[in-house]
Design a protein around this motif. Structure first.
Motif, PDB file in Angstrom:
ATOM      1  N   ARG A 119     -28.250 -19.610 -35.971  1.00  0.00           N
ATOM      2  CA  ARG A 119     -28.941 -18.449 -35.403  1.00  0.00           C
ATOM      3  C   ARG A 119     -30.449 -18.601 -35.530  1.00  0.00           C
ATOM      4  O   ARG A 119     -31.201 -18.299 -34.595  1.00  0.00           O
ATOM      5  N   LEU A 120     -30.890 -19.067 -36.687  1.00  0.00           N
ATOM      6  CA  LEU A 120     -32.321 -19.256 -36.901  1.00  0.00           C
ATOM      7  C   LEU A 120     -32.868 -20.317 -35.955  1.00  0.00           C
ATOM      8  O   LEU A 120     -33.931 -20.149 -35.344  1.00  0.00           O
ATOM      9  N   SER A 121     -32.126 -21.395 -35.793  1.00  0.00           N
ATOM     10  CA  SER A 121     -32.550 -22.467 -34.912  1.00  0.00           C
ATOM     11  C   SER A 121     -32.631 -21.985 -33.464  1.00  0.00           C
ATOM     12  O   SER A 121     -33.574 -22.313 -32.729  1.00  0.00           O
ATOM     13  N   ALA A 122     -31.644 -21.195 -33.046  1.00  0.00           N
ATOM     14  CA  ALA A 122     -31.647 -20.669 -31.679  1.00  0.00           C
ATOM     15  C   ALA A 122     -32.801 -19.686 -31.474  1.00  0.00           C
ATOM     16  O   ALA A 122     -33.474 -19.712 -30.433  1.00  0.00           O
ATOM     17  N   GLU A 123     -33.025 -18.845 -32.452  1.00  0.00           N
ATOM     18  CA  GLU A 123     -34.097 -17.844 -32.349  1.00  0.00           C
ATOM     19  C   GLU A 123     -35.467 -18.499 -32.257  1.00  0.00           C
ATOM     20  O   GLU A 123     -36.367 -17.996 -31.569  1.00  0.00           O
ATOM     21  N   LEU A 124     -35.634 -19.616 -32.940  1.00  0.00           N
ATOM     22  CA  LEU A 124     -36.934 -20.274 -33.021  1.00  0.00           C
ATOM     23  C   LEU A 124     -37.019 -21.504 -32.120  1.00  0.00           C
ATOM     24  O   LEU A 124     -37.954 -22.288 -32.248  1.00  0.00           O
ATOM     25  N   ALA A 125     -36.058 -21.662 -31.215  1.00  0.00           N
ATOM     26  CA  ALA A 125     -35.952 -22.906 -30.441  1.00  0.00           C
ATOM     27  C   ALA A 125     -37.222 -23.230 -29.668  1.00  0.00           C
ATOM     28  O   ALA A 125     -37.674 -24.387 -29.663  1.00  0.00           O
ATOM     29  N   ASP A 126     -37.821 -22.241 -29.012  1.00  0.00           N
ATOM     30  CA  ASP A 126     -39.035 -22.505 -28.227  1.00  0.00           C
ATOM     31  C   ASP A 126     -40.176 -22.969 -29.117  1.00  0.00           C
ATOM     32  O   ASP A 126     -40.881 -23.935 -28.796  1.00  0.00           O
ATOM     33  N   ASP A 127     -40.374 -22.268 -30.231  1.00  0.00           N
ATOM     34  CA  ASP A 127     -41.437 -22.650 -31.163  1.00  0.00           C
ATOM     35  C   ASP A 127     -41.176 -24.032 -31.755  1.00  0.00           C
ATOM     36  O   ASP A 127     -42.087 -24.852 -31.892  1.00  0.00           O
ATOM     37  N   MET A 128     -39.898 -24.295 -32.117  1.00  0.00           N
ATOM     38  CA  MET A 128     -39.591 -25.585 -32.731  1.00  0.00           C
ATOM     39  C   MET A 128     -39.770 -26.733 -31.747  1.00  0.00           C
ATOM     40  O   MET A 128     -40.177 -27.835 -32.137  1.00  0.00           O
ATOM     41  N   GLU A 129     -39.502 -26.483 -30.480  1.00  0.00           N
ATOM     42  CA  GLU A 129     -39.736 -27.518 -29.475  1.00  0.00           C
ATOM     43  C   GLU A 129     -41.219 -27.888 -29.426  1.00  0.00           C
ATOM     44  O   GLU A 129     -41.579 -29.060 -29.335  1.00  0.00           O
ATOM     45  N   ARG A 130     -42.074 -26.880 -29.528  1.00  0.00           N
ATOM     46  CA  ARG A 130     -43.516 -27.122 -29.529  1.00  0.00           C
ATOM     47  C   ARG A 130     -43.966 -27.794 -30.824  1.00  0.00           C
ATOM     48  O   ARG A 130     -44.852 -28.653 -30.817  1.00  0.00           O
ATOM     49  N   VAL A 131     -43.344 -27.409 -31.932  1.00  0.00           N
ATOM     50  CA  VAL A 131     -43.668 -28.047 -33.211  1.00  0.00           C
ATOM     51  C   VAL A 131     -43.268 -29.525 -33.173  1.00  0.00           C
ATOM     52  O   VAL A 131     -44.028 -30.401 -33.608  1.00  0.00           O
ATOM     53  N   ASN A 132     -42.092 -29.813 -32.659  1.00  0.00           N
ATOM     54  CA  ASN A 132     -41.636 -31.199 -32.582  1.00  0.00           C
ATOM     55  C   ASN A 132     -42.553 -32.032 -31.690  1.00  0.00           C
ATOM     56  O   ASN A 132     -42.827 -33.196 -31.989  1.00  0.00           O
TER      57      ASN A 132
ATOM     58  N   THR B 167     -35.498  -6.669 -39.607  1.00  0.00           N
ATOM     59  CA  THR B 167     -35.460  -7.290 -38.283  1.00  0.00           C
ATOM     60  C   THR B 167     -34.318  -8.301 -38.265  1.00  0.00           C
ATOM     61  O   THR B 167     -33.728  -8.608 -39.303  1.00  0.00           O
ATOM     62  N   ALA B 168     -34.048  -8.831 -37.080  1.00  0.00           N
ATOM     63  CA  ALA B 168     -33.017  -9.866 -36.980  1.00  0.00           C
ATOM     64  C   ALA B 168     -33.404 -11.095 -37.788  1.00  0.00           C
ATOM     65  O   ALA B 168     -32.545 -11.728 -38.425  1.00  0.00           O
ATOM     66  N   LEU B 169     -34.711 -11.439 -37.801  1.00  0.00           N
ATOM     67  CA  LEU B 169     -35.157 -12.606 -38.565  1.00  0.00           C
ATOM     68  C   LEU B 169     -34.993 -12.386 -40.065  1.00  0.00           C
ATOM     69  O   LEU B 169     -34.609 -13.309 -40.791  1.00  0.00           O
ATOM     70  N   ARG B 170     -35.273 -11.181 -40.534  1.00  0.00           N
ATOM     71  CA  ARG B 170     -35.058 -10.913 -41.962  1.00  0.00           C
ATOM     72  C   ARG B 170     -33.589 -11.085 -42.317  1.00  0.00           C
ATOM     73  O   ARG B 170     -33.248 -11.679 -43.347  1.00  0.00           O
ATOM     74  N   GLU B 171     -32.694 -10.599 -41.449  1.00  0.00           N
ATOM     75  CA  GLU B 171     -31.260 -10.750 -41.708  1.00  0.00           C
ATOM     76  C   GLU B 171     -30.872 -12.225 -41.754  1.00  0.00           C
ATOM     77  O   GLU B 171     -30.071 -12.640 -42.600  1.00  0.00           O
ATOM     78  N   MET B 172     -31.457 -13.025 -40.871  1.00  0.00           N
ATOM     79  CA  MET B 172     -31.162 -14.458 -40.866  1.00  0.00           C
ATOM     80  C   MET B 172     -31.629 -15.125 -42.148  1.00  0.00           C
ATOM     81  O   MET B 172     -30.945 -15.993 -42.693  1.00  0.00           O
ATOM     82  N   LEU B 173     -32.800 -14.727 -42.640  1.00  0.00           N
ATOM     83  CA  LEU B 173     -33.314 -15.312 -43.877  1.00  0.00           C
ATOM     84  C   LEU B 173     -32.467 -14.886 -45.078  1.00  0.00           C
ATOM     85  O   LEU B 173     -32.248 -15.674 -46.007  1.00  0.00           O
ATOM     86  N   GLU B 174     -31.992 -13.641 -45.064  1.00  0.00           N
ATOM     87  CA  GLU B 174     -31.085 -13.210 -46.126  1.00  0.00           C
ATOM     88  C   GLU B 174     -29.785 -14.015 -46.082  1.00  0.00           C
ATOM     89  O   GLU B 174     -29.294 -14.488 -47.120  1.00  0.00           O
ATOM     90  N   ASP B 175     -29.247 -14.176 -44.882  1.00  0.00           N
ATOM     91  CA  ASP B 175     -28.013 -14.949 -44.740  1.00  0.00           C
ATOM     92  C   ASP B 175     -28.230 -16.419 -45.109  1.00  0.00           C
ATOM     93  O   ASP B 175     -27.313 -17.091 -45.587  1.00  0.00           O
ATOM     94  N   LEU B 176     -29.449 -16.900 -44.887  1.00  0.00           N
ATOM     95  CA  LEU B 176     -29.764 -18.294 -45.212  1.00  0.00           C
ATOM     96  C   LEU B 176     -29.610 -18.548 -46.709  1.00  0.00           C
ATOM     97  O   LEU B 176     -29.152 -19.618 -47.123  1.00  0.00           O
ATOM     98  N   ALA B 177     -29.982 -17.567 -47.522  1.00  0.00           N
ATOM     99  CA  ALA B 177     -29.824 -17.712 -48.967  1.00  0.00           C
ATOM    100  C   ALA B 177     -28.338 -17.877 -49.322  1.00  0.00           C
ATOM    101  O   ALA B 177     -27.993 -18.666 -50.205  1.00  0.00           O
ATOM    102  N   ASP B 178     -27.477 -17.136 -48.629  1.00  0.00           N
ATOM    103  CA  ASP B 178     -26.042 -17.297 -48.849  1.00  0.00           C
ATOM    104  C   ASP B 178     -25.566 -18.662 -48.365  1.00  0.00           C
ATOM    105  O   ASP B 178     -24.721 -19.303 -48.999  1.00  0.00           O
ATOM    106  N   TYR B 179     -26.114 -19.098 -47.249  1.00  0.00           N
ATOM    107  CA  TYR B 179     -25.732 -20.393 -46.666  1.00  0.00           C
ATOM    108  C   TYR B 179     -26.028 -21.540 -47.629  1.00  0.00           C
ATOM    109  O   TYR B 179     -25.224 -22.464 -47.784  1.00  0.00           O
TER     110      TYR B 179
END
Length: 333
Positions: free
Chosen positions: A13-26, A315-327
């Motif tokens: 989910r995090l990767s999909a949410e940030l896909a545009d930014d990550m493409e530019r970072v890469n 926000t959705a991003l905060r939820e993803m970061l919380e879930d990331l800790a579980d991951y």
């Protein structure tokens, strides 16, 4: 939570949410790792950068910046900076550890040589500083340069502590805070700083990154004794063979009787390892509940990470970061 269910979803989910930014970072990473005069630099860098890493650290910078409402471009520079610092440390680590596998592929020092790996790592550190300076923020420069120094300090401390049975859990914590958590916390903190977030939020983001990094490294150390080569991207038991005194072993040594301590002294301090020693080490870890105790520590750090986000706007991003800790800790379930 297992890796086959919800534990995979936060990264996806995090990767999909940030896909545009990550493409530019890469694209930025590929552009900045080029060297006009030394073609070996992009060859070695590309070998590691393109090896399929999850880009977790730069995604943390992008996520925290956007979570705090940032709408500029400098978070891209900072995400690339974080990835360059991380890649530089991996190149150096593989030389120090004499590793021959990274992310399931031969290491750069094996394919080229130690000198090339060290020097290319130095080049990436230099490029990372160029990137962070371009943001024009002295505070960002202070955070990331301090993290770089802390990483090096942690690696040097590990040289003296990793094969010494007198190493305590407190020293281990200091080592992994340097070698792993420092870059996690810097990555999350600079996201808040570049977004101009409230100081209390910036501190919380630092705490989140620090705790997430601590949990991440403890889990990595556990997986070395109980994971699979495909999961950890290196050979199972490498830490044992490299005589690294990681948390499970520290816990087992603390409860060892004289015979067990003599075993640990032989295989860790003296490096006299024989057939069947890894299996015996695993039996001692099981006997003293060392793996379970270390897992509890990782879970506690993950809980600290999630608690640090409580004051951040939902926000959705905060939820993803919380879930990331579980991951992160679900990898050992």
């Amino acid at each position: 939570m297992s890796l086959d269910t919800a534990s995979v979803k936060p990264m996806e989910r995090l990767s999909a949410e940030l896909a545009d930014d990550m493409e530019r970072v890469n694209a930025l990473i590929r552009a900045r790792m080029v060297s006009e005069h030394a073609p070996r630099i992009p060859e070695i860098t590309a070998h590691l950068v393109e090896a399929g890493g999850k880009r977790l650290r730069p995604m943390l910078t992008l996520a925290t910046a956007r979570m705090c409402g940032y709408r500029g471009e400098d978070h891209l520079l900072l995400a690339a900076t974080v990835e360059f610092i991380h890649t530089a440390t991996l190149l150096h680590d593989d030389v120090v550890d004499e590793s021959d596998q990274r992310r399931g592929r031969p290491t750069a020092n094996l394919l080229w040589d130690n000198k090339s790996s060290v020097l290319v790592g130095d080049y990436l550190f230099a490029r990372s500083f160029k990137l962070m300076v371009e943001t024009g923020s002295l505070r960002v420069l202070d955070i990331l340069s301090s993290a770089s120094a802390t990483i090096a300090e942690g690696e040097v401390l590990q040289l003296t502590a990793a094969q010494n049975l007198a190493t305590t859990e407190a020293i281990y914590t200091q080592v992994i805070r340097g070698k792993t958590a420092a870059l996690f916390s810097a990555a999350t903190e600079v996201g808040g700083v570049i977004a101009g977030a409230d100081e209390a939020i910036v501190r919380d983001l630092h705490t989140y990154g620090d705790a997430l990094g601590m949990a991440f490294q403890i889990v990595d150390d556990l997986l070395d004794y109980g994971g699979s080569t495909a999961t950890i991207g290196k050979n199972v038991g490498d830490d044992f063979r490299e005589r690294k005194l990681t948390l499970p072993v520290i816990k087992a040594v603390a409860k060892a009787d004289d015979e067990e301590r003599a075993f640990w002294r032989r295989v860790i301090e003296k490096g006299d390892q024989r057939d069947g020693d890894l299996e015996h080490a695993l039996s001692l870890l099981d006997k003293h509940g060392a793996m379970a105790a270390a897992r509890d520590d990782a879970l506690a750090w993950a809980a600290t990470a999630k608690a640090a986000l409580e004051q951040v706007p939902q926000t959705a991003l905060r939820e993803m970061l919380e879930d990331l800790a579980d991951y992160v800790v679900a990898r050992i379930n």
